[in-house]
Write an enzyme that holds these catalytic residues in place. Structure first.
Site, PDB file in Angstrom:
ATOM      1  N   HIS B 313       0.932  -0.925   0.016  1.00 12.89           N
ATOM      2  CA  HIS B 313       0.231  -0.264   0.606  1.00 12.89           C
ATOM      3  C   HIS B 313       0.723   1.312  -0.153  1.00 12.89           C
ATOM      4  O   HIS B 313       0.572   2.046  -0.190  1.00 12.89           O
ATOM      5  CB  HIS B 313      -0.685   0.136   0.790  1.00 12.89           C
ATOM      6  CG  HIS B 313      -2.649  -1.208   1.473  1.00 12.89           C
ATOM      7  ND1 HIS B 313      -2.072  -2.652   1.361  1.00 12.89           N
ATOM      8  CD2 HIS B 313      -3.434  -1.073   0.545  1.00 12.89           C
ATOM      9  CE1 HIS B 313      -3.272  -3.298   0.658  1.00 12.89           C
ATOM     10  NE2 HIS B 313      -4.095  -1.972   0.624  1.00 12.89           N
ATOM     11  N   GLY B 314       1.804   1.269   0.272  1.00  8.36           N
ATOM     12  CA  GLY B 314       3.182   2.309   0.396  1.00  8.36           C
ATOM     13  C   GLY B 314       4.001   2.522   0.844  1.00  8.36           C
ATOM     14  O   GLY B 314       3.834   1.380   1.700  1.00  8.36           O
TER      15      GLY B 314
END
Lengths: 360, 457
Positions: B313-314
């Site tokens: 997600h990041g």
């Protein structure tokens, strides 16, 4: 069947609106927003490959969208009637009165403002230096809306500007002193402010009988921010010998104006009647004056309606709006004669103090 | 280009529809490919090269793996390249930052991450692994494969569509009013979720974070509206992708299935971003041994999978924490909790919602101190008032949008099942959908509304 109907309706809408938007000529100015709209962006290899073209095209497409103002109204009505949202674009209406919501103090902006005032005042030899703070109208409403901590703000400024005189005008105003659709004060409601300032700056009180003129169609700056059916405000401007006989010199344009430029009532912002609207550097010369005193005001737009009422006390009033002229430029080029027969007043509204980076 | 923009809805989409439907069957894929590349180029003019490289490279390796005897070697080379590129663009800066903080150096590189790289890399690798496992045949030609990989509806924000899902449709697909209308309906619902709910909740959250004096209630409101915002934003985007797919004749799999009705975290993750969790299940969890090799390895695998899921997600530690946070609940549920939760459905629902809300507090804050402070304030340990004028003001202003969001995310399915066969509803449905579309346009146009107070003409 329902899918067929939906498909056809959808296609009709997207195609007709896109064709209309291509055919319709671009709009240059948005009156409700008081700004220019973006034109078709520059198209070349460079702007395509660095992405600028597409980014600007996004803005262009939406700003030049057909029936844009109607769509904006539809959105406002939906938010207000369907989702019962009373605030739109940061503006809240109650009893026809428009409030711009702001609940936080930007301490960096306050610091910047204080530094700027300190820098400028150090260039004056005069000892008669004063400052005043104009509260925004949210201060006076009893509505339960978010407000900034006014006491803290004033305290911080007072503590940092101890060597110049503070003129407190908070208790000389009320909610009624402000236009309903605008952020500014009404000229006919600030006589107490004028008296207070004049007295603090060692002037003998003068009672003036003004005659009044009015203009009924004033849609203030907050009016366009939220869809509404409220009535416009009335602008009242006060006339006496001083306002008639004073010439206003605009340094930037190098020409003279009147104190009240009545043709400006038809401008997008009718408040421009006062001293011709936003101006970098103005010099008011009152030939009728019974004194030799001079006043320099570092100011925002609130002073456009205040300064004409200070004319009885001064022969010359210089108005500097640092949003449009750099303070260093003024100091370095000696645009103001500094002398000892001068009063200096810094007077700013809280909206500018809390967003002072526009001052230079 | 985002779907919720005038440039997409009133320029890109009409042009694409004209070309797509006017061109003969044979070159429809080519039209889609060209329009998808334009779509990508519009938002990412320079890095389109990475996407084009990925098309050729994976097409070529698909062929190689399909035919070669040395499948495994090619698979490994391919995966190293794909994930190497992803690592470079998405994680290398993060990696350098961590190296710097450990050994006190000051290396830095200016790397911009190409839009959608996480999605198209995952699609490409699923294609390659499926060929390796014999689940699909490699694409017949580069056009078919490139169309699959770049298909604009899902290119920049998913869902992660597997090649096998649309393999047949890439060869031939039905296009008719029935499908097109379903697509339009789905697209407009997704668009409404994004612009009429998610964006407005984003506004609320921003206003509440900026108030002079925050309160316990303002923290809860931020956490709740952030959770709803992420759900409506992301599932709205998936709806739009699925809808656009249908308009062009593709049936993508569902990506969200009312996750906020879940009664356990296990249940939640079967309903939230399904294409991602099933990707990790099929390509990471099961190859690691899944749940077949005893409880220890099972829990270890869950921890590994969720750590990577978080990291996907990041490039920041809070996402890793976010993944591990879920892993812990998943393991606890597997050990004993799930049985209890299944018996007490309301408790299960409340438990799930609270855990999910807290998870997005972690998700939205990259700094661990911020997370800690926020949670402390939320749970009344921060010496804050319960509420104040500012909090009440925003609550009053946004309560109906919050309630609408809650009803739509929890009860919409029930309501829709009840009314969907009703005759009157069927007559007015197209009108309701079109009104929604006009309202969405109004909301999008309104975003450009930017009045100036001190304008000098």
């Amino acid at each position: 069947m329902k899918n067929k109907i939906l498909s056809i309706l959808f296609i009709i809408i997207i195609f007709s609106l896109s064709i209309i938007s291509i055919i319709l000529p671009d709009t240059e100015i948005s009156k409700t927003e008081r700004r220019y709209l973006i034109n078709f962006p520059t198209l070349n290899i460079k702007t395509i490959f660095n992405g600028d073209f597409f980014e600007q095209f996004n803005t262009y497409a939406v700003e030049q969208f057909p029936f844009r103002e109607t769509f904006i109204k539809i959105k406002g009505i939906t938010a207000n009637k369907l989702f019962l949202k009373q605030e739109e674009n940061g503006v809240f209406i109650k009893n026809g009165n428009f409030f711009e919501i702001n609940s936080s103090i930007d301490s960096k902006s306050i610091d910047y403002f204080l530094e700027l005032v300190t820098k400028i005042k150090n260039n004056f030899s005069s000892e008669n230096i004063y400052y005043s703070i104009i509260p925004d109208k949210n201060y006076y409403t009893k509505e339960e809306i978010p407000k900034i901590n006014y006491n803290e703000l004033v305290k911080t400024i007072n503590q940092n500007l101890q060597d110049i005189t503070y003129i407190n005008i908070f208790n000389k105003l009320s909610l009624d002193s402000y236009y309903k659709t605008d952020i500014h004060w009404k000229q006919e409601k600030i006589s107490e402010v004028v008296k207070t300032i004049a007295l603090h700056m060692n002037n003998e009180p003068i009672d003036i009988k003004y005659s009044k003129l009015t203009y009924d169609n004033f849609y203030g700056a907050l009016y366009g921010k939220i869809p509404n059916n409220e009535k416009p405000d009335t602008i009242t401007y006060l006339i006496d010998e001083n306002t008639i006989n004073t010439k206003v010199f605009d340094y930037e344009k190098n020409q003279y104006y009147k104190v009240y430029e009545e043709q400006n009532l038809k401008n997008i912002d009718s408040y421009d009647i006062f001293l011709g609207g936003a101006k970098a550097l103005l010099i008011m010369e009152n030939k009728n004056s019974k004194t030799d005193k001079e006043l320099v005001i570092f100011r925002d737009s609130f002073s456009s309606s205040l300064a004409p009422l200070l004319l009885p006390y001064y022969k010359k009033i210089t108005l500097v709006d640092l949003r449009y002229i750099n303070s260093d430029y003024i100091i370095n080029n000696n645009l103001i004669d500094f002398n000892n027969n001068q009063d200096i007043l810094f007077i700013y509204g809280i909206p500018i103090i809390n967003n002072s980076f526009t001052l230079k | 280009m985002v779907f919720s923009s005038v440039s997409f809805l009133y320029y890109f989409l009409p042009i694409t529809l004209i070309f797509y439907f006017l061109m003969p069957q044979k070159i429809k894929n080519l039209v889609l490919l060209i329009m998808s590349l334009i779509f990508y180029f519009y938002g990412e003019p320079r890095y389109i090269i990475v996407l084009i490289f990925s098309c050729f490279y994976n097409y070529y390796f698909g062929k190689l793996i399909d035919k070669s005897k040395n499948k495994k070697a090619y698979l490994i080379i391919n995966l190293i390249t794909n994930f190497g590129i992803l690592f470079y663009f998405k994680y290398f800066n993060f990696f350098l930052e961590n190296i710097n903080s450990i050994i006190g150096t000051n290396y830095s590189l200016y790397i911009i991450m190409p839009i959608g790289i996480s999605f198209f890399t995952f699609q490409a690798t699923s294609y390659i692994i499926d060929i390796y496992n014999g689940k699909v045949k490699s694409a017949k030609n580069i056009l078919t494969f490139a169309t699959y990989l770049t298909l604009f509806p899902q290119l920049i924000a998913g869902p992660i569509v597997r090649y096998e899902t649309i393999e047949k449709e890439l060869q031939s697909r039905k296009i008719n009013y029935e499908l097109f209308g379903q697509g339009v309906r789905r697209f407009i619902i997704g668009l409404s979720k994004k612009v009429m709910i998610a964006n407005v909740l984003g506004e609320l959250s921003q206003s509440l974070l900026n108030i002079g004096q925050t309160t316990i209630l303002s923290h809860w409101l931020v956490a709740i509206s952030d959770t709803l915002q992420i759900y409506f934003d992301f599932s709205g985007y998936s709806d739009m992708a699925i809808g656009l797919g249908l308009m062009f004749g593709f049936k993508f799999l569902e990506n969200f299935n009312y996750p906020l009705t879940a009664r356990s975290i296990t249940d939640f993750w079967r309903r939230w971003h399904i294409s991602l969790s099933s990707w990790f299940k099929d390509y990471v969890y099961i190859p690691l041994g899944g749940s077949k090799e005893g409880n220890f390895k099972r829990y270890r695998n869950i921890l590994i999978v969720w750590m990577i899921t978080g990291f996907w997600h990041g490039a920041s530690w809070n996402f890793v924490l976010w993944g591990l946070y879920f892993a812990v609940f998943l393991i606890v549920e597997k050990i004993f909790l799930l049985k209890i939760l299944n018996k007490h459905k309301i408790i299960g629902h409340i438990y799930t919602i609270i855990i999910v809300i807290v998870s997005f507090v972690i998700f939205n804050r990259t700094n661990f101190n911020d997370i800690q402070l926020f949670l402390k304030n939320m749970f009344g340990l921060g010496n804050l008032y319960f509420t104040n004028i500012e909090t009440n003001y925003y609550l009053k202003n946004y309560i109906f949008i919050i309630l609408t969001a809650i009803i739509c995310s929890i009860s919409y399915k029930k309501i829709y099942t009840k009314i969907k066969d009703n005759k009157i509803y069927n007559i007015i449905e197209p009108i309701i959908i079109i009104i929604l579309f006009i309202l969405c346009t109004a909301y999008i146009v309104d975003e450009s509304f930017n009045p100036f107070l001190y304008f000098r003409f």
